[in-house]
Write a protein that holds these residues in place. Sequence first.
Motif, PDB file in Angstrom:
ATOM      1  N   ASP A 177     -98.704  -5.926  28.579  1.00 51.29           N
ATOM      2  CA  ASP A 177     -99.111  -7.268  29.016  1.00 51.29           C
ATOM      3  C   ASP A 177     -97.920  -8.181  29.172  1.00 51.29           C
ATOM      4  N   GLU A 178     -96.944  -8.005  28.292  1.00 50.76           N
ATOM      5  CA  GLU A 178     -95.753  -8.860  28.367  1.00 50.76           C
ATOM      6  C   GLU A 178     -94.918  -8.532  29.593  1.00 50.76           C
ATOM      7  N   ILE A 179     -94.661  -7.256  29.770  1.00 50.63           N
ATOM      8  CA  ILE A 179     -93.813  -6.836  30.886  1.00 50.63           C
ATOM      9  C   ILE A 179     -94.490  -7.207  32.207  1.00 50.63           C
ATOM     10  N   ASN A 180     -95.808  -7.082  32.232  1.00 45.38           N
ATOM     11  CA  ASN A 180     -96.550  -7.386  33.456  1.00 45.38           C
ATOM     12  C   ASN A 180     -96.564  -8.888  33.732  1.00 45.38           C
ATOM     13  N   LYS A 181     -96.680  -9.667  32.690  1.00 43.60           N
ATOM     14  CA  LYS A 181     -96.698 -11.121  32.883  1.00 43.60           C
ATOM     15  C   LYS A 181     -95.337 -11.613  33.388  1.00 43.60           C
ATOM     16  N   VAL A 182     -94.297 -11.016  32.859  1.00 44.72           N
ATOM     17  CA  VAL A 182     -92.954 -11.451  33.240  1.00 44.72           C
ATOM     18  C   VAL A 182     -92.564 -10.942  34.630  1.00 44.72           C
TER      19      VAL A 182
END
Lengths: 325, 195
Positions: free
Chosen positions: B152-157
């Motif tokens: 979720d973090e990598i995708n949000k960034v």
Amino acid sequence: MIVNCPKCKAKLKVDDEKIKPDGLKVRCPKCQVVLLVRMPPQPAPPREERYAPGEFNRKKILIAHDGEVIRTAIEDILKEAGYEVIPASDGVEAILKIEREQPFLALLDVALPKIYGFEVCKQVKSRPETKGTLIMLLASIYDATRYKREPESLYGADDYIEKHHIEDSLLLKIRQLIERSGEKPEGRSAEKTVERPVATPVLSQIMKTEEKPVSFEKVVTRGELKEEELSREPVPSHICIDAAAIEKARRFARIIISDIALYNQRLVEEGIRNDNFYSLLGSEIHEGRKLYNSRVTDEIITHGDYYKQAIDEFIEKKRKTIGHA
Amino acid sequence: MSFINYSSREINCKIVYYGPGLGGKTTNLQYIYKKTNPEHKGKLISLATETERTLFFDFLPLALGDIRGFKVRFHLYTVPGQVFYDASRKLILKGVDGIVFVADSQIERMEANIESVENLRVNLQEQGYDLDKIPYSMQYNKRDLPNIAPLDEINKVLNPRNVTWFEAVAPEGTGVFDTLKSVAKQALFELKKKY
């Protein structure tokens, strides 16, 4: 007001009345650099309300998230538990407020606008005056069995909390974090853990976060802050450089050195072991410098040598990893 | 921009694998090459200098059918990911029909991923393309490694627009063909609109 141009040192006369609350852009007639001039800050509050570098306000918690709904929800929980909350909607605001307000804890979303939360985290933890600030990352991982976070995946943060656990375990986590760090908490949650029912977000709270233009803020170094505190005199002028642009330059410098290291692993290790990193990787570092200078503005180059800083930080970090600290 | 070979009745479609250095672009291409029918593919060409490397090959997937009697031949390219080789990246992007961004999931490469996505956007813009409109798929590679950023973090960034994304372990082939199929499908859709 008389303002000194940070680049060519020319003295510029600025009409006080034209300076709006968010500042006035002025172009230096000599070197053409655009400056943002702000009115001097208000006189410093009495000493007892201020916190010296490294001295944290144990009632204050900073919450940085670009979503107003989640920010408000967390604020409500923390305020009810007796904490004072400092909200921030982007990374630049978060860094500045952590420096100015000295909260003992910062709750950061990883993907903050302007400066990413993980970069804020690295920056806060790398500065001597803020490294004692506890940091908790806000994550939204629902599949804990698959993505259990290891401490080394926290970008240097002290802990993390999944967003769906904020309502029921934020205060408990804060208490545990404080206990681990050996501090005495001041919020009411210190006395007992408050079990809260799960709150439902109120629709009226849903407001789209407005994307404001990047603010020009002077990145106040600790030395400057000390001087301000000692003299208690307003700063004559507030010439600001875009903090997000500085962070971007820093990031680019880190990427250059990371790429150099990635493709020259043997030389990197040899250079660190034998203390001749700069000479062994001289041509790569030189090429990196050229690339860095071509991408970063003159203003930022004048402001600080972030490329050299990135290399030195890399060497330091690597030295620790290979046991030569 | 695809070009048409009337003598062989083929439409050529260029897919570029973009991403930070040592993130797995080459591994993706090598895996695809290994698993593609030898009768329908060209040679795997490596344009390698001492420090940078570009891989290229073309193939004709028969299963995709045709467009107005023309077969579609995919040309797959990788770019050198290291920050230094921007000129090569710009050159390889010329005439691109679809992009696969291969992100390195390791925490310590997060910044390199961000820089590479931003660089992709800028380089496309210079050639009149818009990353928000071009066929584009995202691959989060190296998901088998221990120190990886949560999805979720990598995708949000990296992927605020939330384009189709895949987890991958390129040496094992996990996610490799899924990513390729996704971008190929989008590219074909665009071609069909055009021809």
